[in-house]
Each structure stands twice: as structure tokens, then as C-alpha cells.
Design an enzyme around this catalytic site. Structure first.
Site, PDB file in Angstrom:
ATOM      1  N   TRP A 101      -1.647  -6.489  -2.218  1.00 15.55           N
ATOM      2  CA  TRP A 101      -1.771  -6.406  -0.753  1.00 15.55           C
ATOM      3  C   TRP A 101      -0.901  -7.431  -0.063  1.00 15.55           C
ATOM      4  O   TRP A 101      -0.232  -7.118   0.932  1.00 15.55           O
ATOM      5  CB  TRP A 101      -3.242  -6.534  -0.344  1.00 15.55           C
ATOM      6  CG  TRP A 101      -4.109  -5.642  -1.193  1.00 15.55           C
ATOM      7  CD1 TRP A 101      -5.047  -6.032  -2.089  1.00 15.55           C
ATOM      8  CD2 TRP A 101      -4.044  -4.207  -1.268  1.00 15.55           C
ATOM      9  NE1 TRP A 101      -5.572  -4.936  -2.715  1.00 15.55           N
ATOM     10  CE2 TRP A 101      -4.983  -3.809  -2.244  1.00 15.55           C
ATOM     11  CE3 TRP A 101      -3.278  -3.236  -0.628  1.00 15.55           C
ATOM     12  CZ2 TRP A 101      -5.191  -2.472  -2.576  1.00 15.55           C
ATOM     13  CZ3 TRP A 101      -3.477  -1.900  -0.950  1.00 15.55           C
ATOM     14  CH2 TRP A 101      -4.416  -1.526  -1.911  1.00 15.55           C
ATOM     15  N   ASP A 168      -5.930 -11.334   5.814  1.00 16.02           N
ATOM     16  CA  ASP A 168      -6.454 -10.014   5.472  1.00 16.02           C
ATOM     17  C   ASP A 168      -7.760 -10.224   4.719  1.00 16.02           C
ATOM     18  O   ASP A 168      -7.753 -10.695   3.587  1.00 16.02           O
ATOM     19  CB  ASP A 168      -5.430  -9.277   4.596  1.00 16.02           C
ATOM     20  CG  ASP A 168      -5.929  -7.926   4.100  1.00 16.02           C
ATOM     21  OD1 ASP A 168      -7.077  -7.558   4.415  1.00 16.02           O
ATOM     22  OD2 ASP A 168      -5.159  -7.247   3.391  1.00 16.02           O
ATOM     23  N   LYS A 192     -15.164  -1.571   2.947  1.00 12.06           N
ATOM     24  CA  LYS A 192     -15.836  -2.311   1.873  1.00 12.06           C
ATOM     25  C   LYS A 192     -17.216  -2.716   2.413  1.00 12.06           C
ATOM     26  O   LYS A 192     -18.180  -2.017   2.208  1.00 12.06           O
ATOM     27  CB  LYS A 192     -15.050  -3.556   1.455  1.00 12.06           C
ATOM     28  CG  LYS A 192     -13.550  -3.368   1.400  1.00 12.06           C
ATOM     29  CD  LYS A 192     -13.046  -2.616   0.176  1.00 12.06           C
ATOM     30  CE  LYS A 192     -11.517  -2.578   0.193  1.00 12.06           C
ATOM     31  NZ  LYS A 192     -10.920  -1.792  -0.860  1.00 12.06           N
TER      32      LYS A 192
END
Lengths: 351, 351
Positions: A101, A168, A192
Site C-alpha cells: 500500500w 493510511d 475493515k
């Protein structure tokens, strides 16, 4: 039999959230209208959006001077928006690379300015969190990923910096207490700990915006969305509503402090088994182990068939490692009950 | 009493879609897992995405050589993506301005190149569709909005052009037969005739892509999404699934040709009342009247209180005109039953 869902995301949410969301899709608040057929400008939906924002502020103790936004496009669009809003023209940004990511995030930033990689664990397959971070004084901002879902690593402390810190937090937001005032920008795909796929939470410090010197396209400009209370265009109604339900559940349960204790307990149970069972090895460096994504491998690959069969028999779902790493990954997000972790540990003992 | 929902979007969808979507949020295909907790890489979800794409292709007769994508960000993000992908460096694009949405679309295009407004009905408050369109031969593409939800105008014929024609069909896609081969790019926010807010349909001719000469950020590049079958990042699972259900319903009903006839019948009933009832005036020019959004005003404003009361009593919901225009707007999308239009006409006769 309800399965034990260890998926990395989209992932398990509280059972009551599924039921309440389903009810609203048929009949919202006894209005005889579906949640998904009402106008986003209706009093009913505005009150949903406001409650979702208020819950984020309350649960994370968001200080004054921050905007809380519900956007679309996932963290992947935030990789671009973060740099569009924070990178100055001819500017420079510092990125900490903890794999996948982070790498994608810095790729987008490079389109808009210079990127200094100020820490990386690429040398060892991203199995640890780089510790010695030196941030250039001319960096416009610092970017990091708080938890890496693929490798199972997690920052336990955040870098100290005078520049705006952009983070993030897709895979660990609402799982542990954080000091929002230390961040300039926090973003997180919902899928999530917050809700279903389809919305992205953004928490941004207002005073760092509007300073890039560049013209930002409307939809990529945090100020556009902040000035319209996340209603510049039609919001993803179902995803916002279901996130609001999940945050209500978290508040009822005692908030982020309470869930943090449960998360520590679940993770300890599982890491303990990994450390004590000679048939398994942990993947991530011990001090950087994620409380959300527990990654491990078999000491002997020939055990794979049997372990997979035992897991299936026990109703364990989604424990395969990411295709780029292999092995196993148990994602044990907020909504994962202790009993599911116990079920996994029981299977590990059985092997 | 189920209300008559005339909302402009998000809007009415078939009742059976609400029920099926709600069921899947609790238990998808008897898997004992919720639609919103499964991995988007699971066989179950991949089959949902594939069916949604196949239904789009079948219902709209999409020829070979086009990619069908389910993205996020609404038509508003497409305003930017269309120009990012189709406007050449130092390029020029032709925009037809039929109000509000066209205006927003061309604003984003101006960030990337020159915009020639090749037709506008701004002079008369956007109550008609400009007919004499002259497209500069050096335009990289032509952009239009097929139906304007606010003013209730709709193109009955599409401009003929050799350049790629890009069309925002958010509010009338799947409501009438179109020849996709005449378009380079079609995009549509789902929340009218396709599904809930939260996903955007894109149909793009592959051969017009990759020719802009600019570096396009990953998430804004149609080729990124086409090469990953709309799975470059986590898709908005619920919105895609519910769109798929709505398209299944449309297919069962006989497809776009069948719904077009019903739409014509519903619109005729309502416009007929507007034309024959001296208490109401139509807003849009007769030849450009939308079959989706029927806009009208009261001949005598002093009737407003009584009309609003009658409408409320009859369970009519969402008939207020857009805040920028006033008057009334009845949105009568695909899922709106004839009986609801009859209920509105009955109230108009009562006044």
C-alpha cells in the site's frame, strides 16, 4: 453453522449490523421507504450522515479544526488525493515504505512532485517496520501506512515530525486509541473496522489545506467535500449508513479503549500459539506484529493439506495468506469474536 | 401504505430488489456469510461482478471492443476522468451545455485543455436542448448529458460526429434503446435506473484510450480498471450486487425495449395532464421533454399550499422541483409503477 470469517477485507462486521442494515434496505425507520431509495438531501439521510460524523469525532476524540469526510474511491483514491492536496508545486514529500500500500501511495505522489523514501523494509520482504526515520526539512508532508494487512506489520509508535503526518489507517482505524492531533491527514477505506466497502473516511486538519499552490480538480479537493459536508455529490448511502451502525455498536461496547483491550487479548492468544507450537512460524518481526492481521507459515509445507482440511472442517474461512506472500493470515478485526480465534487455535493445536 | 416515491435520485428501485438485497446482507446465497463480509476476490463475488457486467452488455447490446466497468465516485468523478483520458495534451474538447451537470463536467475539462461550448440553452434557463451543434474538427472528443434531471430535458437524437462522443447518461440509461456503437464513452451514476448510490457504470471503447499523451493517475485511468476487470481496488460490493439485481429484474421484464414502452406510457399520461389542466404549465420545451423527469409549475402560485397538502395526503413523495428551479418535478424512472403516476394525475385533477 455460522462460519469463522478471517477475511482481510471486506471482512466480518457485527452480526447485529448485518441485521439492522438489511432491515433499513427494506424499510428505513418505519418510513415505508428503503434506505436506498430516499433522497440524500432528505432529513432522514442528513441525520444519518451527521450521526456518522459525530460518532467518528466522539470515538476518536477528534479535536477542533479537523474535518471528517465520507468519500468514495477507497484508500487507492486517497493515495492520489493526499498528494494533490498536500504536495506543493515543485514540492517534495517523505514516504515510509512498509510494502504494497505504501508503494502504491508513493507511486501516485511521484506524479506530482519529488518523493523521498525515508524508511523501507523492502530488503527483508517487508516483515518489519523501519525505525530510523530521518525526514528532510523541506518535505511538504510525511506519509505512512499504520498497519500492513499483507505482511502483518503495524507501527506501535508514530514518527515525530513537524510536517503534516498523513497516515493510511485503512486496516487498523478504530482498533486502538490514537492521538488525532498528531496527524494532518488520516484516511481509511471502510471495509475493515468501520463498515462495508464503498466509502472512505477522511479526517483532515483544515489549516494544512489550500496551501499547495496548485489547482485541484473538484472531486479530488478535500476543501470541496469539507465545504459541502460530504454532500458535494451523492454519497454512497448504504456504506455510510452501515458504517454509522458499526460505530454505534462500537460506542455501545465501550468505545476504542474497550475494543483495544479485546484486540490485544485476541492477538495474544494467537501469537502465543504461533510462538509455542513448533509447527508454525510467525512472519512479522515480533515487536512489529499487527493486532489486526496475524501472518504465519507452516514449519513443514507438507502439513498444508492436512491443516487446510482441519480448518475447513472447523468452518474457518479466509485464512489463506495474500497471493503475494503465501502462508496464512488470520485477520482478527474488531468484530471478530474471541471464540473464532479460539477455534483457529484449536485447529493449530490439532495439527 | 407504501409511498409513491418520485425522488430524482437516489430513487425508487423495484420492491423485489430491496428484498433480495436485504436478504443478501444477512446471508448471501445460503453461504451463512453476509454479502458485505466476503472477500471481493472470492468466487461468490467474482461471479456477481461478472453477471453484472454480462447483464449490462446484454441489455444495452454492447458491441465487441468496449469495456464495461463498475467504478466509484459518481458521475462527478467521471467529469474529471473523461477529460483526463480523452483530452490530449494541449488539446481541445467540445461540450454541449444543457445545464448543471454539463456545466460541472466542462469545468473539470477546462483544467486539462481548451473547452469549446458548441451548444447551450443557458439563454432560456436550460428549458430546451440546443439543436444546431457545430463541432470543431480539432476537438478531441464531444461531451454531452443525455437527460437533465433538474430541467427535465432530454436529447431525442444524438449529435453525429466523427470524434468520440462522451455521454453522461446517469439519469436515463436503461430507460430507452440506444446504439452504443455511436459512443466512445458512456457513464452513469447508478442511483437512477441501475441501483443504489455508490457505483458508477462506465462503458468505454477500448481503441480511444491511451492516446491522450498524458500520464494519468492510476485511479483515474480507465485502462487501469479495464485491465483489472473493475477490481484494481476493492469495489463497492453492495452497490454492484444491488445493481446486478436491478438489471436481472429489467431483463425478466423484457429488457430495455419493453421498459421504454412503459416509460413512454407513464410520461404521456403525465404530460397529457399538464397540457390539458389549466392549473399547470410544463417547464421544458415540448419536443425536448424528458421521459424520466417531468418538470412543471403551477399557473397560480397561490394554489401551492393546497396542492402540496393533497399530494401529501395521497402519499406522493419527492415531487418538489430542484432547489435551483422551483416548481415541481416528478421523476418517473424505470421502477416507478404506472399506478404511482396515476396517483399523481388524480391529485392534479383534484386541484
Amino acid at each position: 453453522m455460522k462460519k469463522h470469517n478471517f477475511s482481510a477485507g471486506p471482512c466480518i462486521l457485527p452480526q447485529e449490523v448485518f441485521e439492522q442494515a438489511a432491515e433499513a434496505v427494506v424499510n428505513l425507520n418505519n418510513s415505508n421507504l428503503s434506505l436506498i431509495e430516499i433522497s440524500h438531501r432528505s432529513a432522514d439521510f442528513i441525520s444519518i450522515m451527521n450521526e456518522a460524523i459525530a460518532l467518528v469525532k466522539e470515538l476518536l476524540n477528534v479535536p477542533e479544526g479537523y474535518s471528517v469526510l465520507f468519500l468514495q474511491g477507497g484508500a487507492s483514491l486517497q493515495f492520489l488525493m493526499a498528494s494533490y492536496n498536500l504536495m506543493k508545486v515543485d514540492g517534495k514529500a517523505a514516504y515510509i515504505d512498509t510494502g504494497a500500500w505504501s508503494t502504491k501511495a508513493l507511486k501516485e505522489a511521484k506524479l506530482l512532485g519529488e518523493v523521498a523514501i525515508v524508511g523501507t523494509s523492502k530488503d527483508s520482504g517487508y516483515n518489519y517496520i523501519p525505525k530510523e526515520i530521518k525526514i528532510p526539512s523541506d518535505a511538504n508532508y510525511v506519509h505512512m501506512t499504520s498497519n500492513n494487512t499483507i505482511f502483518g506489520t503495524q507501527f506501535k509508535e508514530f514518527p515525530k515530525t513537524d510536517q503534516p503526518l498523513a497516515c493510511d489507517m485503512s486496516s487498523d482505524i478504530f482498533s486502538r486509541q490514537i492521538d488525532v492531533s498528531k496527524f494532518g491527514l488520516i484516511y481509511a477505506g471502510a471495509q475493515k473496522n468501520m463498515g462495508p466497502a464503498g466509502t472512505t473516511l477522511v479526517i483532515v486538519k483544515d489549516e494544512i489545506l489550500g496551501k499547495s499552490g496548485r489547482t485541484i480538480p473538484s472531486m479530488l479537493d478535500y476543501q470541496t467535500h469539507a465545504s459541502k459536508d460530504s454532500m458535494f455529490n451523492t454519497p454512497p448511502v448504504f456504506a455510510v449508513y452501515t458504517s454509522m451502525l458499526t460505530l454505534r455498536w462500537l460506542k455501545k461496547l465501550g468505545g476504542v479503549g474497550a475494543i483495544e483491550k479485546l484486540n490485544e487479548e485476541k492477538a495474544a492468544l494467537l501469537y502465543n500459539e504461533i510462538d509455542n507450537n513448533p509447527k508454525f512460524n510467525g512472519f512479522a518481526a515480533e515487536e512489529d506484529r499487527s493486532l489486526m492481521n496475524v501472518t504465519f507459515t507452516l514449519a513443514d509445507e507438507s502439513d498444508k493439506e492436512r491443516f487446510d482440511a482441519l480448518a475447513k472442517e472447523a468452518g474457518l474461512n479466509g485464512i489463506n495468506g495474500h497471493r503475494s506472500v503465501g502462508g496464512y493470515r488470520a485477520s482478527i478485526y474488531n468484530a471478530m469474536p474471541l471464540e473464532s480465534v479460539q477455534a483457529l487455535v484449536a485447529v493449530m493445536k490439532q495439527l
